[in-house]
Write an enzyme that holds these catalytic residues in place. Sequence first.
Site, PDB file in Angstrom:
ATOM      1  N   LYS A   1      -8.699  11.615  19.413  1.00  0.00           N
ATOM      2  CA  LYS A   1      -7.869  11.619  18.202  1.00  0.00           C
ATOM      3  C   LYS A   1      -7.262  12.991  17.928  1.00  0.00           C
ATOM      4  O   LYS A   1      -6.504  13.153  16.964  1.00  0.00           O
ATOM      5  CB  LYS A   1      -8.710  11.189  16.994  1.00  0.00           C
ATOM      6  CG  LYS A   1      -8.799   9.686  16.807  1.00  0.00           C
ATOM      7  CD  LYS A   1      -9.232   9.348  15.392  1.00  0.00           C
ATOM      8  CE  LYS A   1      -8.925   7.910  15.027  1.00  0.00           C
ATOM      9  NZ  LYS A   1      -9.338   7.591  13.650  1.00  0.00           N
TER      10      LYS A   1
ATOM     11  N   SER B   1      -7.465  10.004   5.841  1.00  0.00           N
ATOM     12  CA  SER B   1      -7.557  11.396   6.301  1.00  0.00           C
ATOM     13  C   SER B   1      -6.222  11.853   6.882  1.00  0.00           C
ATOM     14  O   SER B   1      -5.820  13.008   6.723  1.00  0.00           O
ATOM     15  CB  SER B   1      -8.644  11.523   7.371  1.00  0.00           C
ATOM     16  OG  SER B   1      -9.898  11.204   6.827  1.00  0.00           O
TER      17      SER B   1
ATOM     18  N   HIS C   1     -14.116   7.905   1.443  1.00  0.00           N
ATOM     19  CA  HIS C   1     -15.374   7.896   2.205  1.00  0.00           C
ATOM     20  C   HIS C   1     -16.573   8.049   1.259  1.00  0.00           C
ATOM     21  O   HIS C   1     -17.590   7.371   1.418  1.00  0.00           O
ATOM     22  CB  HIS C   1     -15.407   9.054   3.209  1.00  0.00           C
ATOM     23  CG  HIS C   1     -14.391   8.988   4.306  1.00  0.00           C
ATOM     24  ND1 HIS C   1     -13.539  10.036   4.600  1.00  0.00           N
ATOM     25  CD2 HIS C   1     -14.093   8.013   5.202  1.00  0.00           C
ATOM     26  CE1 HIS C   1     -12.773   9.704   5.625  1.00  0.00           C
ATOM     27  NE2 HIS C   1     -13.080   8.473   6.013  1.00  0.00           N
TER      28      HIS C   1
ATOM     29  N   ARG D   1     -10.154  -1.051   3.259  1.00  0.00           N
ATOM     30  CA  ARG D   1      -9.179  -0.749   2.217  1.00  0.00           C
ATOM     31  C   ARG D   1      -8.241  -1.937   2.035  1.00  0.00           C
ATOM     32  O   ARG D   1      -8.278  -2.643   1.049  1.00  0.00           O
ATOM     33  CB  ARG D   1      -8.380   0.512   2.585  1.00  0.00           C
ATOM     34  CG  ARG D   1      -9.184   1.782   2.493  1.00  0.00           C
ATOM     35  CD  ARG D   1      -8.493   2.940   3.146  1.00  0.00           C
ATOM     36  NE  ARG D   1      -8.257   2.675   4.566  1.00  0.00           N
ATOM     37  CZ  ARG D   1      -7.853   3.574   5.429  1.00  0.00           C
ATOM     38  NH1 ARG D   1      -7.575   4.805   5.040  1.00  0.00           N
ATOM     39  NH2 ARG D   1      -7.691   3.268   6.702  1.00  0.00           N
TER      40      ARG D   1
HETATM   41  O1  PNS Z   1     -12.939   7.192  11.270  1.00  0.00           O
HETATM   42  P1  PNS Z   1     -12.616   6.369  12.480  1.00  0.00           P
HETATM   43  O2  PNS Z   1     -11.750   7.173  13.406  1.00  0.00           O
HETATM   44  O3  PNS Z   1     -12.046   5.038  12.132  1.00  0.00           O
HETATM   45  O4  PNS Z   1     -14.000   6.085  13.240  1.00  0.00           O
HETATM   46  C1  PNS Z   1     -14.019   5.507  14.506  1.00  0.00           C
HETATM   47  C2  PNS Z   1     -15.458   5.485  15.071  1.00  0.00           C
HETATM   48  C3  PNS Z   1     -16.038   6.874  15.166  1.00  0.00           C
HETATM   49  C4  PNS Z   1     -16.328   4.645  14.158  1.00  0.00           C
HETATM   50  C5  PNS Z   1     -15.404   4.834  16.477  1.00  0.00           C
HETATM   51  O5  PNS Z   1     -14.472   5.518  17.239  1.00  0.00           O
HETATM   52  C6  PNS Z   1     -16.754   4.819  17.198  1.00  0.00           C
HETATM   53  O6  PNS Z   1     -17.636   4.092  16.831  1.00  0.00           O
HETATM   54  N1  PNS Z   1     -16.890   5.646  18.237  1.00  0.00           N
HETATM   55  C7  PNS Z   1     -18.111   5.726  19.014  1.00  0.00           C
HETATM   56  C8  PNS Z   1     -17.949   5.100  20.391  1.00  0.00           C
HETATM   57  C9  PNS Z   1     -18.375   3.644  20.394  1.00  0.00           C
HETATM   58  O7  PNS Z   1     -19.492   3.299  20.060  1.00  0.00           O
HETATM   59  N2  PNS Z   1     -17.436   2.757  20.780  1.00  0.00           N
HETATM   60  C10 PNS Z   1     -17.702   1.340  20.877  1.00  0.00           C
HETATM   61  C11 PNS Z   1     -17.428   0.640  19.561  1.00  0.00           C
HETATM   62  S1  PNS Z   1     -15.878  -0.090  19.546  1.00  0.00           S
END
Ligand code: PNS
Length: 161
Positions: free
Chosen positions: A42, A129, A18, A91
Amino acid sequence: MKRTAIYPGTFDPITLGHVDVVQRGLKLFERIVIGVAENPGKGPMFDLERRLAMVRETFANEPGVEAVAFNGLLVDLAHEQSAQAILRGLRAASDFEYEFQMATMNRRLDERIETVFVMAREDYTFVSSRFIREIASMGGDVSELVPETVLPHLKRANQGE
Ligand code: PNS
């Protein structure tokens, strides 16, 4: 107006992968706002406050980087923060499908916000993570995979604090 990107994620915990993405992002954006998602679905190991604290401690000396918690839509956070873009790291090819879906969905939600991908450094392509949590909880050494700021938090979590 400063060129701003939101770098969203669960950061459970933040890894050197990150950090690498943020450093690459700083070549493209003057301001990066790290959006730490509540993401209860999660079932994170660290609560939101702890995840946010780890991110803030990691970038304490980096004036171009801020961190905020959020629990709504990412595009809403982008508006709140006057961001023009969403920053994500890639990645391996296996990341692509999920990232493609998310970027496309976010574009449907708001056409004006562009998702920008950077490729993580080769050393970190295998870092996630999930594996950090697993290895650390079994007593393995993750000191070369996470920022130093995260190590005491992992130790405390292992001691059940
Ligand atoms: O680290 P991660 O778990 O891959 O991150 C996921 C994240 C936080 C980027 C995603 O879950 C997110 O954007 N959540 C906010 C809700 C949202 O906007 N959802 C619509 C987009 S698909």
